[in-house]
Design an enzyme around this catalytic site. Structure first.
Site, PDB file in Angstrom:
ATOM      1  N   PRO A  28       0.785  -1.144  -0.014  1.00 55.44           N
ATOM      2  CA  PRO A  28      -0.032  -0.129  -0.032  1.00 55.44           C
ATOM      3  C   PRO A  28       0.877   1.192   0.132  1.00 55.44           C
ATOM      4  O   PRO A  28       1.847   1.275   0.835  1.00 55.44           O
ATOM      5  CB  PRO A  28      -0.836  -0.127   1.190  1.00 55.44           C
ATOM      6  CG  PRO A  28      -0.812  -1.737   1.541  1.00 55.44           C
ATOM      7  CD  PRO A  28       0.532  -2.198   0.896  1.00 55.44           C
ATOM      8  N   ASN A  29       0.413   2.033  -0.807  1.00 54.16           N
ATOM      9  CA  ASN A  29       0.971   3.764  -0.924  1.00 54.16           C
ATOM     10  C   ASN A  29       2.242   3.724  -1.702  1.00 54.16           C
ATOM     11  O   ASN A  29       2.615   4.907  -1.801  1.00 54.16           O
ATOM     12  CB  ASN A  29       1.235   4.146   0.486  1.00 54.16           C
ATOM     13  CG  ASN A  29      -0.443   4.513   1.132  1.00 54.16           C
ATOM     14  OD1 ASN A  29      -1.041   5.066   0.261  1.00 54.16           O
ATOM     15  ND2 ASN A  29      -0.497   4.194   2.381  1.00 54.16           N
TER      16      ASN A  29
ATOM     17  N   ARG B  41       5.278  12.582  -3.376  1.00 56.27           N
ATOM     18  CA  ARG B  41       5.152  13.263  -2.034  1.00 56.27           C
ATOM     19  C   ARG B  41       6.426  12.591  -1.037  1.00 56.27           C
ATOM     20  O   ARG B  41       7.009  11.587  -1.341  1.00 56.27           O
ATOM     21  CB  ARG B  41       3.758  13.072  -1.120  1.00 56.27           C
ATOM     22  CG  ARG B  41       2.794  13.686  -1.790  1.00 56.27           C
ATOM     23  CD  ARG B  41       1.512  13.208  -1.084  1.00 56.27           C
ATOM     24  NE  ARG B  41       1.558  12.932   0.407  1.00 56.27           N
ATOM     25  CZ  ARG B  41       0.916  11.995   1.101  1.00 56.27           C
ATOM     26  NH1 ARG B  41      -0.084  11.714   0.434  1.00 56.27           N
ATOM     27  NH2 ARG B  41       1.275  11.849   2.353  1.00 56.27           N
TER      28      ARG B  41
ATOM     29  N   TYR C  12      11.318   9.157   1.352  1.00 55.36           N
ATOM     30  CA  TYR C  12      11.314   8.017   0.333  1.00 55.36           C
ATOM     31  C   TYR C  12      12.368   8.251  -0.874  1.00 55.36           C
ATOM     32  O   TYR C  12      12.183   7.499  -1.867  1.00 55.36           O
ATOM     33  CB  TYR C  12      10.036   7.789  -0.095  1.00 55.36           C
ATOM     34  CG  TYR C  12       9.303   7.107   1.304  1.00 55.36           C
ATOM     35  CD1 TYR C  12       9.540   6.073   1.856  1.00 55.36           C
ATOM     36  CD2 TYR C  12       8.092   7.876   1.430  1.00 55.36           C
ATOM     37  CE1 TYR C  12       8.952   5.519   3.037  1.00 55.36           C
ATOM     38  CE2 TYR C  12       7.320   7.356   2.729  1.00 55.36           C
ATOM     39  CZ  TYR C  12       7.648   6.223   3.411  1.00 55.36           C
ATOM     40  OH  TYR C  12       6.975   5.953   4.536  1.00 55.36           O
TER      41      TYR C  12
ATOM     42  N   ASN D  58       8.010  -5.463  -0.006  1.00 56.84           N
ATOM     43  CA  ASN D  58       7.953  -4.051   0.854  1.00 56.84           C
ATOM     44  C   ASN D  58       6.493  -4.026   1.214  1.00 56.84           C
ATOM     45  O   ASN D  58       5.759  -3.569   0.162  1.00 56.84           O
ATOM     46  CB  ASN D  58       8.568  -2.827   0.116  1.00 56.84           C
ATOM     47  CG  ASN D  58       8.293  -1.740   0.934  1.00 56.84           C
ATOM     48  OD1 ASN D  58       7.615  -1.779   1.897  1.00 56.84           O
ATOM     49  ND2 ASN D  58       8.906  -0.681   0.773  1.00 56.84           N
TER      50      ASN D  58
ATOM     51  N   ALA E  53       2.709  -0.292   5.156  1.00 53.85           N
ATOM     52  CA  ALA E  53       2.332  -0.415   6.404  1.00 53.85           C
ATOM     53  C   ALA E  53       1.664  -1.424   7.016  1.00 53.85           C
ATOM     54  O   ALA E  53       1.529  -1.819   8.326  1.00 53.85           O
ATOM     55  CB  ALA E  53       1.366   0.822   6.667  1.00 53.85           C
TER      56      ALA E  53
ATOM     57  N   GLU F 291      12.307  -9.270   3.255  1.00 52.80           N
ATOM     58  CA  GLU F 291      11.468  -7.866   3.556  1.00 52.80           C
ATOM     59  C   GLU F 291      12.091  -6.520   3.275  1.00 52.80           C
ATOM     60  O   GLU F 291      13.253  -6.862   3.881  1.00 52.80           O
ATOM     61  CB  GLU F 291      10.981  -8.032   4.964  1.00 52.80           C
ATOM     62  CG  GLU F 291      10.172  -6.595   5.341  1.00 52.80           C
ATOM     63  CD  GLU F 291       9.396  -7.057   6.885  1.00 52.80           C
ATOM     64  OE1 GLU F 291       8.847  -8.067   6.879  1.00 52.80           O
ATOM     65  OE2 GLU F 291       9.326  -6.172   7.619  1.00 52.80           O
TER      66      GLU F 291
ATOM     67  N   HIS G 162      12.677  -2.204   3.416  1.00 50.32           N
ATOM     68  CA  HIS G 162      11.826  -1.036   3.534  1.00 50.32           C
ATOM     69  C   HIS G 162      12.950   0.209   3.035  1.00 50.32           C
ATOM     70  O   HIS G 162      13.886   0.058   3.355  1.00 50.32           O
ATOM     71  CB  HIS G 162      11.733  -0.808   5.226  1.00 50.32           C
ATOM     72  CG  HIS G 162      10.598  -1.764   5.540  1.00 50.32           C
ATOM     73  ND1 HIS G 162       9.469  -1.566   5.390  1.00 50.32           N
ATOM     74  CD2 HIS G 162      10.821  -2.798   6.351  1.00 50.32           C
ATOM     75  CE1 HIS G 162       8.652  -2.656   6.025  1.00 50.32           C
ATOM     76  NE2 HIS G 162       9.504  -3.604   6.420  1.00 50.32           N
TER      77      HIS G 162
ATOM     78  N   ARG H 152      11.997   5.969  12.862  1.00 52.23           N
ATOM     79  CA  ARG H 152      11.037   6.704  12.697  1.00 52.23           C
ATOM     80  C   ARG H 152       9.958   6.534  13.907  1.00 52.23           C
ATOM     81  O   ARG H 152      10.383   6.193  14.769  1.00 52.23           O
ATOM     82  CB  ARG H 152      10.430   6.253  11.417  1.00 52.23           C
ATOM     83  CG  ARG H 152      11.420   6.569   9.939  1.00 52.23           C
ATOM     84  CD  ARG H 152      10.478   6.203   8.928  1.00 52.23           C
ATOM     85  NE  ARG H 152       9.627   6.951   8.414  1.00 52.23           N
ATOM     86  CZ  ARG H 152       8.697   6.864   7.586  1.00 52.23           C
ATOM     87  NH1 ARG H 152       8.922   5.526   6.680  1.00 52.23           N
ATOM     88  NH2 ARG H 152       7.676   7.657   7.523  1.00 52.23           N
TER      89      ARG H 152
HETATM   90  O1  CA2 Z   1      10.132   2.442   4.176  1.00 52.41           O
HETATM   91  C1  CA2 Z   1       9.525   1.826   3.577  1.00 52.41           C
HETATM   92  O2  CA2 Z   1       9.599   1.311   2.593  1.00 52.41           O
HETATM   93  C2  CA2 Z   1       7.948   1.716   4.246  1.00 52.41           C
HETATM   94  O3  CA2 Z   1       7.569   0.258   3.922  1.00 52.41           O
HETATM   95  C3  CA2 Z   1       7.082   2.608   3.581  1.00 52.41           C
HETATM   96  C4  CA2 Z   1       5.698   2.383   3.989  1.00 52.41           C
HETATM   97  C5  CA2 Z   1       5.517   2.803   5.405  1.00 52.41           C
HETATM   98  O4  CA2 Z   1       4.172   2.586   5.954  1.00 52.41           O
HETATM   99  C6  CA2 Z   1       6.368   1.598   6.270  1.00 52.41           C
HETATM  100  O5  CA2 Z   1       6.369   1.996   7.780  1.00 52.41           O
HETATM  101  C7  CA2 Z   1       7.672   2.050   5.752  1.00 52.41           C
HETATM  102  C8  CA2 Z   1       4.941   3.582   3.344  1.00 52.41           C
HETATM  103  C9  CA2 Z   1       4.795   3.636   1.743  1.00 52.41           C
HETATM  104  C10 CA2 Z   1       5.168   4.845   0.882  1.00 52.41           C
HETATM  105  O6  CA2 Z   1       3.973   5.828   1.160  1.00 52.41           O
HETATM  106  C11 CA2 Z   1       4.272   7.003   0.660  1.00 52.41           C
HETATM  107  C12 CA2 Z   1       3.135   7.905   0.917  1.00 52.41           C
HETATM  108  C13 CA2 Z   1       3.000   9.186   0.377  1.00 52.41           C
HETATM  109  C14 CA2 Z   1       4.262   9.331  -0.717  1.00 52.41           C
HETATM  110  C15 CA2 Z   1       5.349   8.520  -0.831  1.00 52.41           C
HETATM  111  C16 CA2 Z   1       5.031   7.142  -0.387  1.00 52.41           C
END
Ligand code: CA2
Length: 143
Positions: free
Chosen positions: A8-9, A16, A21, A73, A76, A97, A99, A106
């Site tokens: 997800p995301n 963003r 990231y 990956n 969340a 896995e 990240h 964090r």
């Molecule tokens: O650091 C990572 O790769 C995560 O898996 C990314 C997840 C986060 O919930 C994990 O805790 C760590 C979030 C995905 C990316 O979300 C974004 C949201 C908006 C803009 C860019 C990325």
């Protein structure tokens, strides 16, 4: 043949939060993984979904589809999805896995992974390079 899964995301990468990231997009990441696969002599299939059930089905079907390992990956879902944990532990392929960000540096809720214990290992905080390292491990594990 390796399966690279993003949860997800992660389709929002580069759009963003570049400070967390980076500024590269999901498409950049997937092209990079394919290029690494070509360099390492391994076919790579990249998939992303915002839906937990879709990720579960891809994991369940991975062996019969001919994959030899999975880099995931889980986004969340990492922090709370027992369904994802069960899907990983309920299939025989090695899973790494990854990240992009350093989850341990964090928020507290990101320190916990319910999925890492059923994976071969976890790579966190090394950006896109973590995917390559996961791929290299799985290729080495095949040999
Ligand atoms: O650091 C990572 O790769 C995560 O898996 C990314 C997840 C986060 O919930 C994990 O805790 C760590 C979030 C995905 C990316 O979300 C974004 C949201 C908006 C803009 C860019 C990325």
């Amino acid at each position: 043949m390796l399966l690279i899964l993003n949860g997800p995301n992660l389709n929002r990468l580069g759009l963003r939060e570049p400070g967390v990231y980076g500024s590269q997009t999901l498409e950049d990441l997937e092209r990079q993984c394919e290029a690494w696969g070509a360099e390492l002599g391994e076919a790579v299939t990249c998939r992303q979904s915002n839906y937990e059930g879709q990720l579960l089905e891809w994991i369940q079907e991975a062996q019969e589809q001919g994959f030899s390992g999975i880099v995931i990956n889980p986004g969340a879902l990492t922090h709370y999805s027992y369904a994802l944990r069960d899907a990983i532990s309920g299939q025989p392929l090695p899973v790494v896995e990854v990240h992009i960000s350093n989850v341990d540096a964090r928020e507290e809720f990101r320190h916990r992974s319910v999925t890492a214990a059923v994976c071969k290992g976890k790579i966190s905080g090394l950006g896109f390079l973590g995917y390559r390292l996961g791929m290299e491990y799985l290729i080495e594990a095949e040999a």
